[in-house]
Design a protein around this motif. Sequence first.
Motif, short mmCIF file in Angstrom:
data_model
loop_
_atom_site.label_atom_id
_atom_site.label_comp_id
_atom_site.label_asym_id
_atom_site.label_seq_id
_atom_site.Cartn_x
_atom_site.Cartn_y
_atom_site.Cartn_z
N LYS A 70 18.60 82.89 -47.32
CA LYS A 70 18.38 83.45 -45.98
C LYS A 70 16.89 83.57 -45.69
O LYS A 70 16.43 83.23 -44.60
N TYR A 104 15.21 80.22 -45.07
CA TYR A 104 15.43 79.73 -43.71
C TYR A 104 14.46 80.40 -42.73
O TYR A 104 13.89 79.73 -41.86
N ASP A 159 24.72 85.47 -36.78
CA ASP A 159 25.35 84.15 -36.84
C ASP A 159 26.03 83.90 -38.18
O ASP A 159 26.95 83.07 -38.27
N GLY A 160 25.56 84.56 -39.22
CA GLY A 160 26.20 84.41 -40.52
C GLY A 160 25.71 83.20 -41.28
O GLY A 160 24.67 82.60 -40.98
N ALA A 161 26.50 82.80 -42.29
CA ALA A 161 26.08 81.76 -43.22
C ALA A 161 26.05 80.38 -42.61
O ALA A 161 25.45 79.46 -43.18
N GLN A 162 26.71 80.19 -41.45
CA GLN A 162 26.78 78.85 -40.88
C GLN A 162 25.42 78.31 -40.44
O GLN A 162 25.24 77.10 -40.31
N VAL A 163 24.43 79.21 -40.21
CA VAL A 163 23.12 78.74 -39.79
C VAL A 163 22.20 78.46 -40.99
O VAL A 163 21.14 77.85 -40.82
N THR A 187 21.74 73.96 -46.19
CA THR A 187 22.30 73.55 -47.48
C THR A 187 21.18 73.01 -48.35
O THR A 187 20.02 72.86 -47.91
N ASP A 196 19.77 69.97 -46.83
CA ASP A 196 18.88 70.28 -45.70
C ASP A 196 17.49 70.67 -46.21
O ASP A 196 16.47 70.27 -45.64
#
Length: 615
Positions: free
Chosen positions: A220, A223, A352-356, A359, A362
């Motif tokens: 997190k 990101y 938004d959670g883990a979907q943003v 990976t 990425d």
Amino acid sequence: MDSKGNIGFSEGEFNEFPRGLPENCVEYLLFVIDSKLESRNLFSELENIRKAATQLCDSIAKEYIWQRDSFQLRIERDQDLVYLHGTTDYGDSVEDEWLIVYLLRELTKSFPNLWVRIFDDDGEFLLVEAANVLPKWLSPEIDSNRSWIHGGNLHLLPLAASSGVKRPLSLTEAVRYIKSDPNSLVHSAFIEAEAFYRLEKYPGQITDSIHRSLVKIPRKLAYILHEKPSTIAPAIEAFYLRDPVAMKPLASPSAKIHFPPEDLVTVSVKFTKILFAQLKSQRFSPPPIWSAIFEAAEKDISNADDDQKNLASLEMGMKVTSGFEMLTTNADTKDNRLAREFAMLLEDVEEDGAQVLPTNKDIETWEDVHREDDESWLDINFDDFEDELQGNRGPRSRPKGEFGDPSAQADLKKIVSRFEAFLNDESAGVEGAELEDMDEDDDISDDEEDSDDEDKEVSFDEEQFSKMMREMMGLPAVEPTNPEKISRTSTSVATHGTTIEEDEDDAIRQLAAQMEAELKEHGALKLDPRTGKPKAIEAKYGGDSKGKGKATLEQKVDNEEESSEDEDEVDVDYNLAKNLLESFKSQAGMAGPAGNILGMMGLQLPRDEDEEEED
């Protein structure tokens, strides 16, 4: 005090207490001064300049990480003045301040009607940089609002701007004077070179100030740093200060935190060198939630380089994560714009959670994701540092010519090359520098001093400057070898405001140095270890180990004088001894040059007993 008993100040009295800037802040004011520009078009012109400044900052310093505040401008009105105003808190990063100076100087090259004032909590820091070459009349007490950047150059408002009176100028007075007579401002290339010396390394310094390092942090946080790299600055400041309230979540194993040490990834994080040094130098024990991870990493560690690097990246990642965790406690209420941006970005990610979250694939596509810069610039060999301070050559533990990081090496080489070029240039000098005469009574009116000071753009003595710089750089000093140079040196000392007595003392010291050199040349200072007397005099005039005194030696000198009257050759040792004795005698028992020189030679002459008996 008014009729109601309230204490008040008049406008004039209040202006005597000017508003001061907070510590580590730089303030800049941008004026459009153009007699042809109509007042109704002033706002549009200022807005054009503001947009151009923003674009210039984005193009030059897009990747730069500001320590606290960034470069920013807004239109402001103060009484009858309308201008662009900005204030930046640069914290511990002085480079932020000089980057702003560089941006503003470049901006003035694009707008011929733009005049810029810039100062910090220390005052006119550009003039501080050029303090050694400023005109004598310009002192810190009167330099307010006198330095301006225009057309890429540094201009100074002369003493005439304050009607010849040595006092500080108000901003309104300075702007009014520039409007009325812009061509009378002082521009000295020598002063400008000193004031803008730090700007020579820009814009390359922006890239050189960046340091990238591999750290192991939660996905997190990786990101967030990828989306907003500049948020690293407020996070490291929070870690560096470590507010007790902000550290409570880390100290409690059961506390809810935003960045738990889970799902760790290794990425390259961008710092400035100052931020990285602040983070690296701090000793910080792992919080309870990180203890298990460090214990496992230390069990698996070996002497392999990869394991050592893995542990180092884990430690740095723990510090970075802890800093961001401390920042979350009150980021949304901080005055720091970057801290507020981080708070909003964190809120969006958690909603938004883990979907943003990226990976591993990425992350591999990110630019410089595996980059790790050399950290050798952090290492300081204090022996080498001491050598540099002493001006010694031939360092103990490094190749010749290398010291510190490349930026420090470049600065040092630049200083040395400038100094050597100045000394080797026979025609080097400062236009307008001249010597001023002082009469015996030192009776010079203030009006005459002011007019002389105003006419002199720069006033200093090159020979004294050369001597001081040679001593500072560890180069051999070049002493004057003829009376003309001695006289010129004495006069130059008077130029700097010393008294006539100091001039005479300086001349005596230089004369004594010449006499000492001649004494050494003729062997007068080569003492006999048995007698403690100069070998040249001892060999010629004899004397026992007890030293019979002045009378015995004087008689031998007189005899030698009578026997050599008809000889064509002059005995240098004889003349030397005779002159020394006569000079010592003329002192009448008081301190003087002859006594001092004889003392260096190891001779302590007795009083003249014969003359005392006659008296």
